[in-house]
Motif scaffolding. Structure first.
Motif, PDB file in Angstrom:
ATOM      1  N   LEU A  87       0.801  -1.220   0.000  1.00 21.05           N
ATOM      2  CA  LEU A  87       0.000   0.000   0.000  1.00 21.05           C
ATOM      3  C   LEU A  87       0.837   1.274   0.000  1.00 21.05           C
ATOM      4  CD1 LEU A  87      -2.755  -0.927   2.638  1.00 21.05           C
ATOM      5  CD2 LEU A  87      -2.791  -1.309   0.158  1.00 21.05           C
ATOM      6  N   GLY A  88       2.132   1.153   0.264  1.00 20.46           N
ATOM      7  CA  GLY A  88       2.966   2.348   0.365  1.00 20.46           C
ATOM      8  C   GLY A  88       2.721   3.147   1.621  1.00 20.46           C
ATOM      9  N   GLY A  89       2.282   2.469   2.680  1.00 25.82           N
ATOM     10  CA  GLY A  89       1.921   3.130   3.925  1.00 25.82           C
ATOM     11  C   GLY A  89       0.424   3.028   4.156  1.00 25.82           C
ATOM     12  N   VAL A  90      -0.045   3.632   5.218  1.00 26.04           N
ATOM     13  CA  VAL A  90      -1.469   3.552   5.548  1.00 26.04           C
ATOM     14  C   VAL A  90      -2.006   4.905   5.975  1.00 26.04           C
ATOM     15  CG1 VAL A  90      -1.390   1.114   6.223  1.00 26.04           C
ATOM     16  CG2 VAL A  90      -1.015   2.883   7.950  1.00 26.04           C
ATOM     17  N   ASP A  91      -3.314   5.055   5.813  1.00 30.08           N
ATOM     18  CA  ASP A  91      -4.035   6.219   6.319  1.00 30.08           C
ATOM     19  C   ASP A  91      -4.827   5.886   7.577  1.00 30.08           C
ATOM     20  OD1 ASP A  91      -3.459   8.035   3.984  1.00 30.08           O
ATOM     21  OD2 ASP A  91      -4.516   6.422   2.933  1.00 30.08           O
ATOM     22  N   ALA A  92      -5.012   4.580   7.832  1.00 32.08           N
ATOM     23  CA  ALA A  92      -5.765   4.155   9.018  1.00 32.08           C
ATOM     24  C   ALA A  92      -5.224   2.835   9.533  1.00 32.08           C
ATOM     25  CB  ALA A  92      -7.251   4.018   8.695  1.00 32.08           C
ATOM     26  N   ILE A  93      -5.125   2.735  10.839  1.00 32.17           N
ATOM     27  CA  ILE A  93      -4.794   1.491  11.528  1.00 32.17           C
ATOM     28  C   ILE A  93      -5.987   1.147  12.406  1.00 32.17           C
ATOM     29  CG2 ILE A  93      -3.209   0.316  13.097  1.00 32.17           C
ATOM     30  CD1 ILE A  93      -1.171   2.562  12.527  1.00 32.17           C
ATOM     31  N   VAL A  94      -6.517  -0.056  12.237  1.00 34.80           N
ATOM     32  CA  VAL A  94      -7.631  -0.504  13.082  1.00 34.80           C
ATOM     33  C   VAL A  94      -7.171  -1.741  13.834  1.00 34.80           C
ATOM     34  CG1 VAL A  94     -10.064  -1.101  13.200  1.00 34.80           C
ATOM     35  CG2 VAL A  94      -9.231   0.341  11.324  1.00 34.80           C
ATOM     36  N   ASN A  95      -6.942  -1.582  15.112  1.00 35.96           N
ATOM     37  CA  ASN A  95      -6.455  -2.673  15.957  1.00 35.96           C
ATOM     38  C   ASN A  95      -7.634  -3.410  16.578  1.00 35.96           C
ATOM     39  OD1 ASN A  95      -3.394  -2.360  16.023  1.00 35.96           O
ATOM     40  ND2 ASN A  95      -4.040  -0.288  16.549  1.00 35.96           N
ATOM     41  N   VAL A  96      -8.107  -4.431  15.871  1.00 33.56           N
ATOM     42  CA  VAL A  96      -9.240  -5.224  16.343  1.00 33.56           C
ATOM     43  C   VAL A  96      -8.776  -6.425  17.165  1.00 33.56           C
ATOM     44  CG1 VAL A  96     -11.262  -6.567  15.646  1.00 33.56           C
ATOM     45  CG2 VAL A  96     -10.611  -4.541  14.340  1.00 33.56           C
ATOM     46  N   LEU A  97      -7.620  -6.948  16.854  1.00 29.34           N
ATOM     47  CA  LEU A  97      -7.143  -8.191  17.470  1.00 29.34           C
ATOM     48  C   LEU A  97      -7.257  -8.151  18.991  1.00 29.34           C
ATOM     49  CD1 LEU A  97      -5.754 -10.943  17.018  1.00 29.34           C
ATOM     50  CD2 LEU A  97      -3.565  -9.745  17.275  1.00 29.34           C
ATOM     51  N   GLY A  98      -7.798  -9.221  19.558  1.00 24.59           N
ATOM     52  CA  GLY A  98      -7.918  -9.317  21.005  1.00 24.59           C
ATOM     53  C   GLY A  98      -8.683 -10.568  21.384  1.00 24.59           C
ATOM     54  N   GLY A  99      -8.845 -10.751  22.670  1.00 33.85           N
ATOM     55  CA  GLY A  99      -9.559 -11.922  23.162  1.00 33.85           C
ATOM     56  C   GLY A  99      -8.911 -12.432  24.430  1.00 33.85           C
ATOM     57  N   SER A 100      -9.392 -13.549  24.902  1.00 32.51           N
ATOM     58  CA  SER A 100      -8.854 -14.113  26.135  1.00 32.51           C
ATOM     59  C   SER A 100      -8.966 -15.629  26.124  1.00 32.51           C
ATOM     60  CB  SER A 100      -9.614 -13.572  27.355  1.00 32.51           C
ATOM     61  OG  SER A 100      -9.122 -14.155  28.549  1.00 32.51           O
ATOM     62  N   LYS A 101      -7.905 -16.261  26.585  1.00 35.80           N
ATOM     63  CA  LYS A 101      -7.907 -17.703  26.793  1.00 35.80           C
ATOM     64  C   LYS A 101      -7.548 -18.035  28.240  1.00 35.80           C
ATOM     65  CE  LYS A 101      -6.829 -18.909  22.009  1.00 35.80           C
ATOM     66  NZ  LYS A 101      -5.901 -19.631  21.092  1.00 35.80           N
ATOM     67  N   ALA A 102      -7.705 -17.059  29.108  1.00 39.20           N
ATOM     68  CA  ALA A 102      -7.395 -17.273  30.514  1.00 39.20           C
ATOM     69  C   ALA A 102      -8.390 -18.251  31.136  1.00 39.20           C
ATOM     70  CB  ALA A 102      -7.426 -15.946  31.272  1.00 39.20           C
ATOM     71  N   PRO A 103      -7.935 -19.097  32.027  1.00 38.07           N
ATOM     72  CA  PRO A 103      -8.846 -20.042  32.672  1.00 38.07           C
ATOM     73  C   PRO A 103      -9.736 -19.350  33.692  1.00 38.07           C
ATOM     74  CG  PRO A 103      -6.666 -20.198  33.652  1.00 38.07           C
ATOM     75  CD  PRO A 103      -6.541 -19.256  32.480  1.00 38.07           C
ATOM     76  N   ALA A 104     -10.869 -19.972  33.979  1.00 36.67           N
ATOM     77  CA  ALA A 104     -11.713 -19.482  35.063  1.00 36.67           C
ATOM     78  C   ALA A 104     -11.072 -19.850  36.390  1.00 36.67           C
ATOM     79  CB  ALA A 104     -13.102 -20.091  34.947  1.00 36.67           C
ATOM     80  N   GLY A 105     -11.475 -19.139  37.445  1.00 39.54           N
ATOM     81  CA  GLY A 105     -10.949 -19.453  38.760  1.00 39.54           C
ATOM     82  C   GLY A 105     -10.420 -18.265  39.531  1.00 39.54           C
ATOM     83  N   ALA A 107      -6.151 -16.347  41.461  1.00 39.68           N
ATOM     84  CA  ALA A 107      -5.174 -17.351  41.883  1.00 39.68           C
ATOM     85  C   ALA A 107      -4.682 -18.232  40.740  1.00 39.68           C
ATOM     86  CB  ALA A 107      -5.767 -18.225  42.991  1.00 39.68           C
ATOM     87  N   VAL A 108      -5.476 -18.371  39.685  1.00 37.56           N
ATOM     88  CA  VAL A 108      -5.070 -19.240  38.577  1.00 37.56           C
ATOM     89  C   VAL A 108      -4.345 -18.465  37.479  1.00 37.56           C
ATOM     90  CG1 VAL A 108      -6.975 -20.815  39.040  1.00 37.56           C
ATOM     91  CG2 VAL A 108      -7.259 -19.001  37.330  1.00 37.56           C
ATOM     92  N   LEU A 109      -4.203 -17.164  37.649  1.00 38.41           N
ATOM     93  CA  LEU A 109      -3.557 -16.337  36.635  1.00 38.41           C
ATOM     94  C   LEU A 109      -2.064 -16.234  36.939  1.00 38.41           C
ATOM     95  CD1 LEU A 109      -6.214 -13.471  36.389  1.00 38.41           C
ATOM     96  CD2 LEU A 109      -6.045 -15.546  34.996  1.00 38.41           C
ATOM     97  N   ASP A 110      -1.295 -17.170  36.400  1.00 37.82           N
ATOM     98  CA  ASP A 110       0.149 -17.123  36.629  1.00 37.82           C
ATOM     99  C   ASP A 110       0.799 -16.151  35.644  1.00 37.82           C
ATOM    100  OD1 ASP A 110       0.329 -18.452  34.171  1.00 37.82           O
ATOM    101  OD2 ASP A 110       0.687 -20.408  35.090  1.00 37.82           O
ATOM    102  N   ASP A 111       2.120 -16.040  35.716  1.00 33.15           N
ATOM    103  CA  ASP A 111       2.828 -15.072  34.880  1.00 33.15           C
ATOM    104  C   ASP A 111       2.633 -15.346  33.392  1.00 33.15           C
ATOM    105  OD1 ASP A 111       3.725 -13.921  37.185  1.00 33.15           O
ATOM    106  OD2 ASP A 111       5.864 -14.308  36.837  1.00 33.15           O
ATOM    107  N   ASP A 112       2.563 -16.610  33.025  1.00 30.90           N
ATOM    108  CA  ASP A 112       2.394 -16.946  31.612  1.00 30.90           C
ATOM    109  C   ASP A 112       1.041 -16.468  31.094  1.00 30.90           C
ATOM    110  OD1 ASP A 112       4.889 -18.099  31.448  1.00 30.90           O
ATOM    111  OD2 ASP A 112       4.153 -20.151  31.772  1.00 30.90           O
ATOM    112  N   VAL A 113      -0.004 -16.621  31.893  1.00 30.10           N
ATOM    113  CA  VAL A 113      -1.338 -16.168  31.480  1.00 30.10           C
ATOM    114  C   VAL A 113      -1.341 -14.648  31.312  1.00 30.10           C
ATOM    115  CG1 VAL A 113      -3.749 -15.933  32.168  1.00 30.10           C
ATOM    116  CG2 VAL A 113      -2.546 -18.104  32.514  1.00 30.10           C
ATOM    117  N   TRP A 114      -0.783 -13.952  32.287  1.00 28.60           N
ATOM    118  CA  TRP A 114      -0.722 -12.489  32.189  1.00 28.60           C
ATOM    119  C   TRP A 114       0.054 -12.057  30.948  1.00 28.60           C
ATOM    120  CZ3 TRP A 114      -3.329  -8.710  34.451  1.00 28.60           C
ATOM    121  CH2 TRP A 114      -3.996  -8.976  35.648  1.00 28.60           C
ATOM    122  N   ALA A 115       1.164 -12.708  30.690  1.00 35.23           N
ATOM    123  CA  ALA A 115       1.970 -12.352  29.524  1.00 35.23           C
ATOM    124  C   ALA A 115       1.197 -12.581  28.224  1.00 35.23           C
ATOM    125  CB  ALA A 115       3.276 -13.151  29.518  1.00 35.23           C
ATOM    126  N   ARG A 116       0.449 -13.689  28.157  1.00 35.79           N
ATOM    127  CA  ARG A 116      -0.323 -13.979  26.946  1.00 35.79           C
ATOM    128  C   ARG A 116      -1.439 -12.952  26.740  1.00 35.79           C
ATOM    129  NH1 ARG A 116       0.079 -19.445  28.691  1.00 35.79           N
ATOM    130  NH2 ARG A 116      -2.068 -19.372  29.472  1.00 35.79           N
TER     131      ARG A 116
END
Length: 260
Positions: A75-93, A96-105
């Motif tokens: 495109l030779g650059g952009v006029d708009a960036i739309v950051n839609v990406l997101g979500g969660s795969k953290a376990p319920a609980g 106490a169940v949110l270890d460093d790896d979950v937070w990092a992800r």
């Protein structure tokens, strides 16, 4: 009376652009004449004219670099960036169940793709004298569900704060920055969740939706938003029609958040 968005010929990159809200954003921008790059981990073989799909894992620095290189080469650059990406795969609980790896992800998925894409593409926007950045946050940043979404909500809160700070820095240089905070959207993943809950509780799809709405404290509108409804808002915010809008967050949640 028509209300043209005046987007024809402009260039956009949309993260998470092959499913759900991201796909709806790509569709409306492309239908309004924009040249669009859509990124995801896996993508269709090819798109329509002026629509390019780029396979990239934006949770990594390498994946973001791939997307940026595509934006520059195609495109030779952009006029708009739309950051839609997101979500969660953290376990319920709870916490106490949110270890460093979950937070990092959670941070790698919900904050860092926006930071990296903006950092790489913003200089070009400033040099050309204008552009728009839209960060898709979530009402979870204000209405977290402690059983399962603490890390996700915190990451989205960080995204919203980053968005506000960035707007104060680059709006004087011609680049508008806004965030959009949806509530529950009836995406493919949301439909699958409602169907699973319906099966588990012996009800139908409508009953599954009611379970989710009750978990959010109710949706006064009586239903989740459609992806196209949120995409319409994003398209307007990108357009010259919203030229005076920057540094704010738009909630689109059917009235879920009980206070302003």
């Amino acid at each position: 009376m028509t209300f043209p968005l005046e987007l024809a010929g402009r260039r956009a990159i949309v993260s998470g652009g092959t499913k759900g809200l991201g796909a709806a954003v790509v569709d409306i921008l492309h239908r309004n004449g924009m040249r669009v790059i859509a990124t995801a981990r896996s993508v269709p073989v090819e798109g329509a004219a002026d629509l390019h799909y780029v396979a990239a894992d934006l949770t990594t620095a390498e994946g973001c670099a791939t997307a940026v290189q595509a934006a520059q080469s195609l495109l030779g650059g952009v006029d708009a960036i739309v950051n839609v990406l997101g979500g969660s795969k953290a376990p319920a609980g709870g916490f106490a169940v949110l270890d460093d790896d979950v937070w990092a992800r959670e941070l790698a998925l919900n904050l860092m793709p926006a930071v990296r894409l903006d950092r790489a593409l913003l200089p070009g926007m400033i040099a050309q004298g204008g552009g728009v950045i839209v960060h898709v946050s979530s009402i979870q940043r204000r209405l977290p569900l402690p059983e399962a979404t603490t890390a996700y909500a915190a990451a989205k809160a960080a995204l919203s704060t980053y968005s506000k700070s960035l707007s104060k820095e680059v709006s004087p240089k011609g680049v508008r920055v806004v965030s959009v905070a949806p509530g529950w959207i009836e995406t493919e993943a949301a439909v699958a969740l409602a169907e699973r809950l319906a099966t588990e509780t012996g009800t139908d799809y409508a009953g599954g939706k009611e379970i989710i709405m009750r978990s959010l404290g109710g949706i006064p509108l009586g239903r989740p938003a459609k992806p196209a409804e949120v995409a319409d808002l994003i398209a307007f915010l990108i357009s010259p029609r919203a030229a005076a809008i920057t540094g704010t967050e738009y909630v689109i949640d059917g009235g879920t958040i009980p206070t302003a």
